[in-house]
Motif scaffolding. Structure first.
Motif, PDB file in Angstrom:
ATOM      1  N   ALA A  54      40.976  45.348  36.588  1.00 45.31           N
ATOM      2  CA  ALA A  54      40.672  46.856  36.561  1.00 45.31           C
ATOM      3  C   ALA A  54      39.878  47.214  38.080  1.00 45.31           C
ATOM      4  N   GLY A  55      39.171  46.066  38.400  1.00 44.00           N
ATOM      5  CA  GLY A  55      38.269  46.543  39.530  1.00 44.00           C
ATOM      6  C   GLY A  55      39.231  46.858  40.668  1.00 44.00           C
ATOM      7  N   SER A  56      40.321  45.944  40.967  1.00 43.62           N
ATOM      8  CA  SER A  56      41.446  46.394  41.952  1.00 43.62           C
ATOM      9  C   SER A  56      41.836  47.710  41.956  1.00 43.62           C
ATOM     10  N   LEU A  57      42.238  47.911  40.391  1.00 45.23           N
ATOM     11  CA  LEU A  57      42.990  49.186  40.215  1.00 45.23           C
ATOM     12  C   LEU A  57      42.119  50.454  40.782  1.00 45.23           C
ATOM     13  N   ILE A  58      41.068  50.500  40.142  1.00 48.72           N
ATOM     14  CA  ILE A  58      40.084  51.683  40.476  1.00 48.72           C
ATOM     15  C   ILE A  58      39.795  51.855  41.897  1.00 48.72           C
ATOM     16  N   SER A  59      39.534  50.657  42.513  1.00 45.10           N
ATOM     17  CA  SER A  59      39.119  50.835  43.755  1.00 45.10           C
ATOM     18  C   SER A  59      40.250  51.465  44.472  1.00 45.10           C
ATOM     19  N   LEU A  60      41.492  50.953  44.326  1.00 45.14           N
ATOM     20  CA  LEU A  60      42.704  51.727  45.044  1.00 45.14           C
ATOM     21  C   LEU A  60      42.788  53.194  44.657  1.00 45.14           C
ATOM     22  N   LEU A  61      42.748  53.448  43.494  1.00 45.82           N
ATOM     23  CA  LEU A  61      42.896  55.004  43.055  1.00 45.82           C
ATOM     24  C   LEU A  61      42.120  55.795  43.670  1.00 45.82           C
ATOM     25  N   SER A  62      40.788  55.383  43.765  1.00 49.88           N
ATOM     26  CA  SER A  62      39.634  55.905  44.139  1.00 49.88           C
ATOM     27  C   SER A  62      39.474  55.974  45.968  1.00 49.88           C
ATOM     28  N   GLY A  63      40.660  55.308  46.602  1.00 55.02           N
ATOM     29  CA  GLY A  63      40.433  55.163  48.021  1.00 55.02           C
ATOM     30  C   GLY A  63      39.408  54.421  48.447  1.00 55.02           C
ATOM     31  N   GLY A  64      38.908  53.450  47.652  1.00 63.92           N
ATOM     32  CA  GLY A  64      37.793  52.512  48.075  1.00 63.92           C
ATOM     33  C   GLY A  64      36.536  53.048  47.671  1.00 63.92           C
ATOM     34  N   VAL A  65      36.228  54.262  47.299  1.00 63.09           N
ATOM     35  CA  VAL A  65      34.896  54.924  47.124  1.00 63.09           C
ATOM     36  C   VAL A  65      34.124  54.122  45.901  1.00 63.09           C
ATOM     37  N   LEU A  66      35.187  53.945  44.588  1.00 65.62           N
ATOM     38  CA  LEU A  66      34.778  53.186  43.620  1.00 65.62           C
ATOM     39  C   LEU A  66      34.976  51.589  43.677  1.00 65.62           C
ATOM     40  N   LYS A  67      33.865  50.843  44.020  1.00 66.56           N
ATOM     41  CA  LYS A  67      34.099  49.297  44.244  1.00 66.56           C
ATOM     42  C   LYS A  67      34.194  48.793  43.082  1.00 66.56           C
ATOM     43  N   ALA A  68      34.590  47.635  43.012  1.00 66.68           N
ATOM     44  CA  ALA A  68      34.807  46.779  41.844  1.00 66.68           C
ATOM     45  C   ALA A  68      33.394  46.541  41.243  1.00 66.68           C
ATOM     46  N   GLU A  69      32.319  46.671  41.739  1.00 71.98           N
ATOM     47  CA  GLU A  69      30.818  46.746  40.850  1.00 71.98           C
ATOM     48  C   GLU A  69      30.764  47.744  40.449  1.00 71.98           C
ATOM     49  N   VAL A  70      31.548  48.765  40.435  1.00 69.44           N
ATOM     50  CA  VAL A  70      31.520  50.068  39.732  1.00 69.44           C
ATOM     51  C   VAL A  70      32.555  49.976  38.423  1.00 69.44           C
ATOM     52  N   ALA A  71      33.740  49.558  38.829  1.00 63.92           N
ATOM     53  CA  ALA A  71      34.984  49.499  38.185  1.00 63.92           C
ATOM     54  C   ALA A  71      34.679  48.804  36.855  1.00 63.92           C
ATOM     55  N   ILE A  72      34.429  47.646  37.047  1.00 64.65           N
ATOM     56  CA  ILE A  72      34.232  46.452  35.983  1.00 64.65           C
ATOM     57  C   ILE A  72      33.373  46.880  34.956  1.00 64.65           C
ATOM     58  N   PRO A  73      32.107  47.565  35.279  1.00 63.16           N
ATOM     59  CA  PRO A  73      31.263  47.947  33.981  1.00 63.16           C
ATOM     60  C   PRO A  73      31.662  49.066  33.268  1.00 63.16           C
ATOM     61  N   LEU A  74      32.676  49.828  34.036  1.00 62.42           N
ATOM     62  CA  LEU A  74      33.222  51.242  33.382  1.00 62.42           C
ATOM     63  C   LEU A  74      34.097  50.552  32.476  1.00 62.42           C
ATOM     64  N   VAL A  75      35.174  49.634  32.804  1.00 61.76           N
ATOM     65  CA  VAL A  75      36.013  49.019  31.812  1.00 61.76           C
ATOM     66  C   VAL A  75      35.387  48.389  30.611  1.00 61.76           C
ATOM     67  N   GLY A  76      34.339  47.594  30.922  1.00 63.66           N
ATOM     68  CA  GLY A  76      33.519  47.043  29.810  1.00 63.66           C
ATOM     69  C   GLY A  76      32.993  48.091  28.946  1.00 63.66           C
ATOM     70  N   ILE A  77      32.404  49.062  29.324  1.00 62.45           N
ATOM     71  CA  ILE A  77      32.032  49.907  28.574  1.00 62.45           C
ATOM     72  C   ILE A  77      32.981  50.620  27.676  1.00 62.45           C
ATOM     73  N   LEU A  78      34.349  51.030  28.214  1.00 62.29           N
ATOM     74  CA  LEU A  78      35.278  51.559  27.399  1.00 62.29           C
ATOM     75  C   LEU A  78      35.624  50.572  26.354  1.00 62.29           C
ATOM     76  N   MET A  79      35.879  49.509  26.668  1.00 57.85           N
ATOM     77  CA  MET A  79      36.088  48.387  25.747  1.00 57.85           C
ATOM     78  C   MET A  79      35.243  47.978  24.407  1.00 57.85           C
ATOM     79  N   ILE A  80      33.850  48.388  24.707  1.00 54.74           N
ATOM     80  CA  ILE A  80      33.073  48.054  23.611  1.00 54.74           C
ATOM     81  C   ILE A  80      33.134  49.314  22.746  1.00 54.74           C
ATOM     82  N   ILE A  81      33.617  50.462  23.411  1.00 57.94           N
ATOM     83  CA  ILE A  81      33.547  51.548  22.618  1.00 57.94           C
ATOM     84  C   ILE A  81      34.768  51.240  21.554  1.00 57.94           C
ATOM     85  N   TYR A  82      35.990  51.085  22.105  1.00 63.01           N
ATOM     86  CA  TYR A  82      37.140  50.897  21.509  1.00 63.01           C
ATOM     87  C   TYR A  82      36.886  50.042  20.149  1.00 63.01           C
TER      88      TYR A  82
END
Length: 528
Positions: free
Chosen positions: A136-164
């Motif tokens: 997820a970190g690699s993907l979001i970093s790519l799709l945001s052009g490097g603006v959103l680093k893994a340090e942001v992307a990984i917690p985002l996926v974790g939060i969505l996972m918890i909600i599901y």
């Protein structure tokens, strides 16, 4: 465009989650959707659970960068389902209720077995989960052009996972996995058709261009794994590990009958087999059309090969078609990660709540309401741990990380499952030795392997290796040592344990129920 498509997929899956929340009212609903999932739905969900970010992103990248050695991941993971179909699916469904530990305790009747089986489940789920959040970190970093680093992307996926999981439980997780499986199969089929059209519908032509670009050795073993033992060890872990994966095994409790469990596996094998065949097309096409240098530049581990291939297939960088292809495949991969992470989270939280909290700490006396509350709290805790570990491992190839989870499952879980089902003399002491010993040996070998130990070049600002020292254990995957060790320790523990007649009587009772299903409705099964 990618952000928009990813947002649409997230919105749909969140909608499904909140729909499922109204049906998620008891511990049984949370753990296994009340056992109301059909065989076809469950088969698609198993495929969705199994075809992870490691499969879509990691294997495509490994084949693109390493040729034949990368394709061994596809072969191993597909063949592994034969073990599940012929040995595990039906007995597990007939003996268990919510978790792998249920099956073991039904025969061995010892709370220590339940505790250590739960510990193994949580460990395997954690390793597998790390791979997903790294992807997820690699993907979001790519799709945001490097603006959103893994340090942001990984917690985002974790939060969505918890909600599901907290909101929707197993029912929501199942439907998220079904949606993801359909999207992933559609994306890979379309990409494969475009690849075939590009190479005259000839796989030989594609391989010929791979050979021309990389040399004939690229089509044989040895590009990634110079030591043949490394490849053998990997294949052992992949083929044998699936039968011990907790997030796959828990899916057999979501269907009404053992017959449905078997049908689920058949449906899953059809989808999984087709998908893994297509990874050979995607990985080799990425090598030719995108090129190894561009793939490595985007992500050193090769995780971005599939999205970049889609960009080239649909018109190339800078074109509307190319950007749509990149956006769609990236969004599908993101959905893949969300679905698999949700499945892993619910397996880990269920094991903690049902096995450790209710089975060990409360002696099986916890109420439904208490289990439901603790399960949700455990989900949040699992999510936080996954985020922290994902941040630590963000530079690893996701397929390799999953292979380590398979090694743990094959070494700690599989020996105990097989001996429980087929060895009359097997006892609780052997189960504890097998689980703890297999787990300890695997983790110890991983800690001193080239995955953790190694000397990175001084010019690398982000070191791949946690311990900057030459590796003590030479193989990347410990399966060739840890799997026999798990079996040997289970045998040794059994022979050193006290032999009891009631253990051998329980073996006969267990076999009768495992293969007939008698007594599953709560009645006492009588037999000669």
């Amino acid at each position: 465009m990618t952000l928009l498509l990813a947002a649409i997929i997230v919105a749909i899956t969140l909608g499904v989650t909140f729909w499922a929340s109204g049906r998620n009212t008891s511990a049984s609903d949370f753990y296994v959707a009340g056992g109301r999932i059909s065989a076809t739905q469950n088969g698609i969900a198993i495929a969705g659970d199994y075809m992870s970010a490691a499969s879509f992103l990691g294997i495509t990248g490994l084949i693109a960068l390493n040729g034949y050695d990368g394709f061994m991941y596809s072969v191993g993971w597909f063949i592994a389902y034969l073990t599940v179909l012929f040995i595990v699916a039906e007995p597990l469904r007939n003996l268990g209720k919510y978790t792998l530990a249920d099956m073991l305790v039904y025969r061995l009747k010892d709370p220590k077995v339940r505790f250590y089986a739960a510990l193994s489940t949580i460990t395997v789920s954690t390793f597998y989960m790390i791979a997903q959040v790294v992807g997820a970190g690699s993907l979001i970093s790519l799709l945001s052009g490097g603006v959103l680093k893994a340090e942001v992307a990984i917690p985002l996926v974790g939060i969505l996972m918890i909600i599901y999981v907290v909101v929707g439980g197993m029912l929501a997780t199942t439907w998220v996995q079904i949606i993801k499986a359909i999207l992933l199969m559609f994306a890979t089929i379309v990409m494969t058709l475009f690849i075939l059209a590009r190479f005259g519908f000839s796989f030989s032509e594609l391989l010929g261009q791979v050979e021309a670009r990389n040399g004939v050795e690229y089509l044989g073993a040895g590009v990634k794994y110079k030591n043949p033992l490394d490849l053998i060890s990997l294949c052992l872990a992949l083929v044998l590990g699936t039968a011990g994966l907790p997030h796959i095994l828990v899916r057999f409790f979501t269907v009404p009958t053992a017959q449905d469990a078997r049908k689920s596996v058949v449906w899953a094998m059809i989808l999984i087999g087709a998908f893994y065949v297509m990874t050979a097309f995607m990985g080799n096409a990425a090598n030719v059309l995108v090129g190894k240098d561009r793939i490595i530049e985007a992500n050193a581990a090769g995780n971005m090969a599939a999205p970049m291939l889609a960009q080239y297939l649909f018109g190339g960088p800078g074109t509307t078609g190319g950007e749509f292809g990149l956006a769609f495949v990236t969004a599908v991969a993101f959905a893949t990660i969300l679905a698999v992470v949700a499945g892993l989270t619910i397996a880990a939280s269920t094991s903690f709540t049902h096995d450790i909290y209710n089975g060990v700490m409360r002696g099986g006396q916890a109420t439904e309401a208490q289990q439901f509350r603790v399960a949700r709290m455990a989900t949040v805790a699992v999510g936080i741990v996954a985020i922290l570990l994902g941040l630590l491992a963000k530079n690893q190839n996701v397929a390799f990380l999953v292979a380590l989870a398979f090694a743990i499952a094959a070494s700690a879980n599989l020996p105990v499952i097989l001996f429980t089902l087929f060895w009359r003399r097997f006892n609780a002491n052997g189960a504890v030795w097998g689980i703890v010993g297999g787990l300890a040996v695997t983790l110890a070998l991983i800690a001193i392997s080239p995955n953790i130990m190694g000397v990175d070049p001084p010019e690398k600002t982000t070191g791949r290796h946690v311990i900057q020292a030459p590796a003590i254990f030479p193989l990347e995957n410990p399966g060739i040592i840890s799997i026999p060790a798990g079996f040997a320790l289970a045998v040794l523990g059994t022979l050193l344990g006290r032999r009891r007649e009631e253990d051998e009587r329980s073996f006969e009772e267990m076999q009768y129920r495992a293969y007939t299903g008698a007594g599953m409705d709560g009645t006492v099964a009588a037999h000669d």
